[in-house]
Design a protein around this motif. Structure first.
Motif, PDB file in Angstrom:
ATOM      1  N   GLU A  89      17.595   5.116 -35.580  1.00  0.00           N
ATOM      2  CA  GLU A  89      17.708   4.787 -34.027  1.00  0.00           C
ATOM      3  C   GLU A  89      16.212   4.660 -33.586  1.00  0.00           C
ATOM      4  O   GLU A  89      15.809   4.852 -32.506  1.00  0.00           O
ATOM      5  CB  GLU A  89      18.142   5.662 -33.572  1.00  0.00           C
ATOM      6  N   ARG A 124      11.381  13.752 -27.641  1.00  0.00           N
ATOM      7  CA  ARG A 124      12.695  13.144 -27.297  1.00  0.00           C
ATOM      8  C   ARG A 124      14.423  13.390 -27.405  1.00  0.00           C
ATOM      9  O   ARG A 124      13.922  14.678 -28.117  1.00  0.00           O
ATOM     10  CB  ARG A 124      12.244  11.554 -27.897  1.00  0.00           C
ATOM     11  N   LEU A 126      18.051  12.269 -28.108  1.00  0.00           N
ATOM     12  CA  LEU A 126      19.266  11.404 -29.166  1.00  0.00           C
ATOM     13  C   LEU A 126      20.499  12.160 -27.922  1.00  0.00           C
ATOM     14  O   LEU A 126      20.358  13.183 -28.509  1.00  0.00           O
ATOM     15  CB  LEU A 126      19.077  10.839 -29.726  1.00  0.00           C
ATOM     16  N   ARG A 129      27.552  10.081 -28.232  1.00  0.00           N
ATOM     17  CA  ARG A 129      28.346   9.565 -27.339  1.00  0.00           C
ATOM     18  C   ARG A 129      30.029  10.366 -27.736  1.00  0.00           C
ATOM     19  O   ARG A 129      30.873  10.266 -26.981  1.00  0.00           O
ATOM     20  CB  ARG A 129      28.759   8.628 -28.219  1.00  0.00           C
ATOM     21  N   VAL A 156      23.240  14.838 -20.744  1.00  0.00           N
ATOM     22  CA  VAL A 156      22.305  13.876 -21.037  1.00  0.00           C
ATOM     23  C   VAL A 156      21.522  13.789 -19.977  1.00  0.00           C
ATOM     24  O   VAL A 156      20.796  13.259 -19.982  1.00  0.00           O
ATOM     25  CB  VAL A 156      23.246  12.140 -21.132  1.00  0.00           C
ATOM     26  N   THR A 157      22.204  13.045 -18.904  1.00  0.00           N
ATOM     27  CA  THR A 157      21.397  12.943 -17.383  1.00  0.00           C
ATOM     28  C   THR A 157      19.973  14.265 -17.169  1.00  0.00           C
ATOM     29  O   THR A 157      19.129  13.805 -17.643  1.00  0.00           O
ATOM     30  CB  THR A 157      21.942  13.237 -16.656  1.00  0.00           C
ATOM     31  N   ASP A 160      17.481  13.866 -19.842  1.00  0.00           N
ATOM     32  CA  ASP A 160      16.776  12.948 -20.542  1.00  0.00           C
ATOM     33  C   ASP A 160      17.111  12.308 -22.036  1.00  0.00           C
ATOM     34  O   ASP A 160      16.398  11.978 -21.846  1.00  0.00           O
ATOM     35  CB  ASP A 160      15.424  13.043 -19.927  1.00  0.00           C
ATOM     36  N   GLY A 161      18.688  12.301 -21.138  1.00  0.00           N
ATOM     37  CA  GLY A 161      18.659  11.715 -23.161  1.00  0.00           C
ATOM     38  C   GLY A 161      19.308  10.227 -23.821  1.00  0.00           C
ATOM     39  O   GLY A 161      19.547   9.882 -22.766  1.00  0.00           O
ATOM     40  N   THR A 162      18.851   9.566 -24.418  1.00  0.00           N
ATOM     41  CA  THR A 162      19.638   8.602 -24.621  1.00  0.00           C
ATOM     42  C   THR A 162      20.951   8.364 -25.390  1.00  0.00           C
ATOM     43  O   THR A 162      20.669   9.258 -26.275  1.00  0.00           O
ATOM     44  CB  THR A 162      18.592   7.461 -25.872  1.00  0.00           C
ATOM     45  N   LEU A 163      22.282   7.853 -25.169  1.00  0.00           N
ATOM     46  CA  LEU A 163      22.973   8.036 -25.822  1.00  0.00           C
ATOM     47  C   LEU A 163      23.135   6.807 -26.884  1.00  0.00           C
ATOM     48  O   LEU A 163      22.581   5.922 -27.461  1.00  0.00           O
ATOM     49  CB  LEU A 163      23.760   6.867 -25.334  1.00  0.00           C
ATOM     50  N   VAL A 164      23.454   7.733 -28.242  1.00  0.00           N
ATOM     51  CA  VAL A 164      23.256   6.544 -29.910  1.00  0.00           C
ATOM     52  C   VAL A 164      24.800   7.799 -29.941  1.00  0.00           C
ATOM     53  O   VAL A 164      25.156   8.123 -30.001  1.00  0.00           O
ATOM     54  CB  VAL A 164      21.847   7.030 -30.468  1.00  0.00           C
TER      55      VAL A 164
END
Length: 171
Positions: A89, A124, A126, A129, A156-157, A160-164
């Motif tokens: 990722e 960063r 992650l 889901r 998640v918002t 400031d996460g990225t869904l993975v």
């Protein structure tokens, strides 16, 4: 930190830095929903038992090192992080668990109390889901004795996460 923030944090059981982060991000009402327990909620199992929820409703905030750079992975309490999926990722050569001192330096919190946001430094993030399988999840509030409920999408918002998809496959 304002006197009100310090008082709210003390009243709620949230770490003062985390209570301040909640105010800065907007969900200050979450400070009032923090629950402090007399026994540790350091592990997902301890937290689920204290709250009275499913293990998968606990959000673990785990710091890894991707080519030496800290990254936060948010994972449901019943699952394990697949380091190879994290590596892919991030496009990293190597991903390892961060050392205790790196966790403290990066987040400002001790292992077992690391919240999903409100850290000392920007990293960063992650978010697996699997967290979205619930209406509410519980995450650490900056100490190994306090947790708070939050809708996974809000989590998640604010992080400031990225869904993975980085959950280890179940056998």
């Amino acid at each position: 930190m304002t006197t009100t923030a310090a008082t709210d944090a003390e009243d709620s059981g949230a770490h003062p830095r985390f209570a301040e982060a909640l105010r800065e991000l907007g969900p200050a009402d979450l400070v009032q929903r923090v629950r402090r327990f007399p026994d540790a909620t350091r592990t997902a199992t301890e937290a689920a038992a204290a709250v009275g929820c499913e293990l998968s409703q606990i959000c673990k905030s785990l710091i890894f090192a991707a080519d030496g750079v800290p990254v936060l992975v948010l994972m449901d309490g019943a699952s394990r992080v697949d380091l190879e999926l994290v590596r892919k990722e991030l496009g990293a050569d190597k991903v390892t668990r961060a050392k205790v001192d790196v966790v403290r330096e990066t987040t400002g919190y001790a292992i077992g109390g690391v919240p999903p946001f409100g850290h000392r430094t920007k990293t960063r993030v992650l978010a697996d889901r699997s967290l979205l399988e619930h209406d509410v999840v519980w995450a650490a509030a900056g100490t190994p004795y306090a947790v708070f409920p939050i809708a996974p999408k809000d989590l998640v918002t604010y992080a400031d996460g990225t869904l993975v998809d980085v959950r280890e496959p179940t056998s």
